[in-house]
Design an enzyme around this catalytic site. Structure first.
Site, PDB file in Angstrom:
ATOM      1  N   ASP A 124       0.878  -1.160   0.000  1.00  0.00           N
ATOM      2  CA  ASP A 124       0.000   0.000   0.000  1.00  0.00           C
ATOM      3  C   ASP A 124       0.926   1.223   0.000  1.00  0.00           C
ATOM      4  O   ASP A 124       2.121   1.118   0.329  1.00  0.00           O
ATOM      5  CB  ASP A 124      -0.950   0.002   1.202  1.00  0.00           C
ATOM      6  CG  ASP A 124      -2.127   0.961   0.984  1.00  0.00           C
ATOM      7  OD1 ASP A 124      -2.060   1.793   0.060  1.00  0.00           O
ATOM      8  OD2 ASP A 124      -3.105   0.886   1.749  1.00  0.00           O
TER       9      ASP A 124
HETATM   10  C1  BGC Z   1      -4.977   3.406   0.017  1.00  0.00           C
HETATM   11  C2  BGC Z   1      -5.112   2.394  -1.096  1.00  0.00           C
HETATM   12  C3  BGC Z   1      -4.917   3.063  -2.422  1.00  0.00           C
HETATM   13  C4  BGC Z   1      -3.558   3.761  -2.439  1.00  0.00           C
HETATM   14  C5  BGC Z   1      -3.270   4.476  -3.733  1.00  0.00           C
HETATM   15  C6  BGC Z   1      -3.704   4.225  -0.076  1.00  0.00           C
HETATM   16  O1  BGC Z   1      -3.745   5.305   0.804  1.00  0.00           O
HETATM   17  O2  BGC Z   1      -5.006   2.741   1.266  1.00  0.00           O
HETATM   18  O3  BGC Z   1      -6.363   1.764  -1.036  1.00  0.00           O
HETATM   19  O4  BGC Z   1      -5.027   2.149  -3.451  1.00  0.00           O
HETATM   20  O5  BGC Z   1      -3.527   4.719  -1.399  1.00  0.00           O
HETATM   21  O6  BGC Z   1      -4.061   5.590  -3.878  1.00  0.00           O
END
Ligand code: BGC
Length: 763
Positions: free
Chosen positions: A232
């Site tokens: 993530d």
């Molecule tokens: C989120 C993810 C997301 C990623 C990219 C993170 O803060 O938890 O779900 O895909 O950002 O935007």
């Protein structure tokens, strides 16, 4: 591209190039390494629409993204219980991702709804892992049918937003296996997502992004995952540990910081270069899979997708309450006699905040949809409240009350404002804004016919429930929610959604209440496997609306529940069928739910668990048969003694019905386990446990019987009543076998007893 060819490319790369490949080149792209022919590829959020950022990237939905179509969020699509529909939504997403040159859509998000407070519940599917897994698999199959990858997230145990980057979720093994892993497991096994996103948090002291257990042992070795694992955004702590554990790609780019760490670790002999090779191979496998099947003819037809979004949304709406008030015969109403009250009638709330936030192509609210349907003159509108802050605007309230009073029926469009639920923080309570609750109460005082249409990503308390005649749950239904709402309100579409989660009466009823969001950086999942209805139903608690609940404008009758056999072994499958008849006057669809119960068990189990569902669409008077296949897993619990699923021998119940609390038919089946669980006896084993096991009983039984005779002889004639006899039996049953030494008249000694115990352990 074949793995052998990919390996050949990897073999030509320098260590520095390989380290570079293990993190993104920027916020959204994987590295391009021209020298060996590796193209860049782009990934993008997800899950319910594309948030492709052409300019400056961010992971919280702050900066602009391209105009796209916002489909219903996960909370809503799960309520459809319709895997075919979700598959089609996936195809639409895949098609648009192809057109926008995106190799991976960052979704689905399948974390279990442990608490109604989790800020991202609107993106997640359910409190039930079986449902979440089936919906996720359908989504993945849909997107990937267009040769675009998915990234199932957030793996694992990311069930709250509070301290999401540092929190350590303490979850026992059985709970992990039965509640938090299965949605990922089902999706990985059934739909083979191209990528998996490792979550921010820790589990039992270890960052998931550094956990070999989760990223390799379970994901790859047990479930057969063959894509790449990405972090993530910002989840990486120790990059070298991550490579060792199986974290292939770090996102976003660390701008070279971690590349250096990887190179140094290899040079110092601390990290096996073969593991770096493997990570690169996993990434390239997907990069080339996408590039080689690029569809240059794909188009992102925003208009068609906007319409399709409304089609999906109507199948997701859940009719929670209907005291004969719905549907509204708009055609028959006199002009101005239907009051639409509340800001969300005009500007609906249909998506949540954060990384899933879409820049919408178009937004259709209920008023717009009503006008499109030709009902403009029937409707009068009053805004009623503002959702910028939770404060009653007395003028808006007074206007709304007057408008409602003059109408035949008042439809109040209410729900949670943006600020109430979003990525990055959790809710503090389960209430709607006070100003909206007050509006509903005040309108209900002057108008007996009130319908509340809700816009929310997770359950709310409803203090006004008895004062309104109808409640329609729209969840966060995407940019064309107004059309869906109007189709349901007018009866053009018969609602068929069912709740993918329990609505408790109040927050304090939720099983995680005392342990959410934890203390400091630690959250203990002390409720264990008792999440959602597994808790409420086992405790026989009153709830606002149970799991699986949802009404229709017609009635469905259930009959002829049949099981293919009355007794089976754990290697067999069981076929269950039930006839469902539309016994009402309009066409409609029913979500038939199958639960399995194990009423007598050696382990603690929920009173029932969902193990099948089917959507049946029926004309009035029509009957169809819903069929389910159950295998061992449907009966089993996770047994930590053998690190495997185990279905005990005994009688199980098959429960089929319209919700977890509306079971219409039952059948019993006997199951025989093909293996016994291993037992290890000590002198502390109890008599009752020993007597259950034929082998142990044959060795210990005569001694126990001798002891029993002795006891009978000494207590005879003392006028023992039946209560005392029962007490004696219980004392014996729960006594350790070492009590032969204390009460055995000296006939037993420790060595003799240990020898018997040793024999009991030899099979
Ligand atoms: C989120 C993810 C997301 C990623 C990219 C993170 O803060 O938890 O779900 O895909 O950002 O935007």
């Amino acid at each position: 591209m074949e793995r052998a060819k990919i390996r050949e490319i990897v073999s030509k790369m320098t260590l520095e190039e390989k380290a570079r490949m293990c993190s993104g080149s920027d916020f959204w792209h994987t590295e391009e390494i021209e020298r060996v022919g590796i193209p860049a590829s782009m990934v993008s959020d997800g899950p319910h629409g594309l948030r492709k950022q052409d300019m400056e990237g961010d992971h919280l939905g702050v900066n602009d993204s391209i105009v796209a179509v916002c489909f219903p969020a996960g909370c809503a699509t799960a309520a459809s219980f319709d895997t075919e529909l979700v598959g089609k939504m996936g195809q639409a997403l895949g098609e648009s991702a192809q057109a926008e040159d995106l190799s991976v859509v960052l979704g689905p998000a399948v974390n279990i709804k442990r608490s109604p407070l989790c800020g991202r519940n609107f993106e997640y599917y359910s409190e039930d892992p079986y449902l979440a897994g089936k919906i996720a698999a359908a989504y993945i199959n849909g997107v990937q049918s267009k040769n675009v990858g998915t990234s199932i997230k957030h793996y694992l145990g990311n069930n709250q937003e509070t301290r999401r980057l540092t929190v350590d979720a303490k979850i026992d093994e059985r709970t992990l296996r039965e509640i938090y892993l299965p949605a990922f497991e089902e999706a990985v096994k059934e739909a083979k997502p191209w990528t998996v996103m490792a979550s921010y948090n820790k589990i039992n002291g270890e960052h998931t992004s550094e956990s070999r257990k989760f990223l390799t042992d379970i994901l790859r070795d047990e479930w057969g995952f063959d894509g790449y694992v990405m972090s993530d955004w910002g989840a990486v702590c120790n990059r070298v540990e991550g490579i060792r554990a199986g974290l292939d790609l770090e996102m976003p780019s660390s701008k070279g910081v971690r590349d250096k760490q990887i190179v140094e670790a290899v040079q110092k002999g601390e990290l096996d270069e073969a593991l770096v090779d493997l990570a690169v191979e996993n990434i390239l496998n997907i990069v080339f899979r996408y590039k080689e099947s690029k569809d240059a003819s794909a188009v992102f037809d925003r208009k068609a997708q906007h319409e399709f979004s409304g089609e999906i949304a109507k199948q997701c709406i859940v009719l929670l309450k209907n005291d004969g008030i719905l549907p509204i015969a708009f055609e028959e109403k006199q002009a101005g006699k239907v009051a639409f009250i509340g800001k969300y009638a005009k500007t609906p709330r249909f998506q949540g905040g954060g990384s899933s936030h879409i820049t919408c192509f178009d937004v259709t609210g209920a008023i717009q949809a009503a006008e499109d349907m030709g009902f403009k003159d029937k409707i009068v509108y009053a805004q009623g409240y503002d959702d910028k802050e939770d404060k009653t605007d007395e003028a808006l309230l007074a206007e709304a009350v007057e408008t409602a009073k003059a109408a035949d029926v008042a439809v109040i469009f209410a729900g949670l404002p943006d600020a109430f639920e979003s990525e990055a923080y959790d809710r503090q309570h389960m209430r709607m804004p006070d100003c909206q609750n007050r509006l509903i109460e005040e309108v209900a005082k002057v108008q007996p016919n009130v319908i509340v249409v809700l816009h929310n990503g997770s359950p709310v308390e409803m203090p006004w429930i008895d004062k309104v005649k109808g409640i329609v749950e729209s969840y966060l239904g995407g940019e064309n929610i107004g059309l869906a709402q109007m189709e349901v309100l007018s009866g053009r579409f018969n609602p068929c959604g069912k709740l993918p989660e329990t609505f408790p009466l109040k927050l304090a009823d939720n099983p995680s209440f005392l342990n959410f969001p934890g203390e400091g950086n630690v959250v203990e999942y002390r409720e264990g496997i008792f999440v959602g209805y597994r808790y409420y139903d086992t405790k026989e608690m009153e709830v606002l609306f149970p799991f699986g609940h949802g009404l229709s404008y017609t009635e469905f009758a259930y009959a002829n529940l049949k099981v293919s056999k009355d007794s089976l072994s754990d290697t067999d499958t069981l076929t269950v069928s039930v006839d469902v008849t539309n016994s009402g006057k309009v066409a409609g669809s029913e979500i038939v739910q199958l639960y399995v119960a194990d009423p007598v068990s050696d382990v603690i189990r929920p009173v029932k668990e969902l193990k099948g569902f089917a959507k049946v669409t029926l004309e009035p008077g029509e009957t169809k048969t819903a069929t389910f296949t159950l295998d061992k897993r449907a009966f089993a619990y996770y047994e930590t003694k053998i690190n495997d699923w185990y279905a005990e021998s005994g009688e199980y119940e098959i429960l089929v019905g319209a919700s977890s609390r509306d079971i219409r038919c039952r059948a019993k089946v006997k199951l025989t386990a093909s293996k016994k669980l291993p037992v290890f006896y000590t002198i502390d084993s109890t008599f009752c446990d020993v007597m259950k096991d034929e082998h142990a009983k044959s060795l210990m039984g005569p001694i126990i019987e001798a002891g029993r005779m002795e006891e009978v002889n000494t207590t005879q004639g003392e006028g023992l009543g039946s209560a005392a006899e029962e007490m004696n039996e219980a004392m014996l049953a729960f006594a350790p076998i070492r009590n032969c030494l204390s009460f055995g008249n000296g006939s037993m000694d420790e060595a003799k007893l240990q020898a018997i115990v040793d024999k009991m352990n030899q099979r």
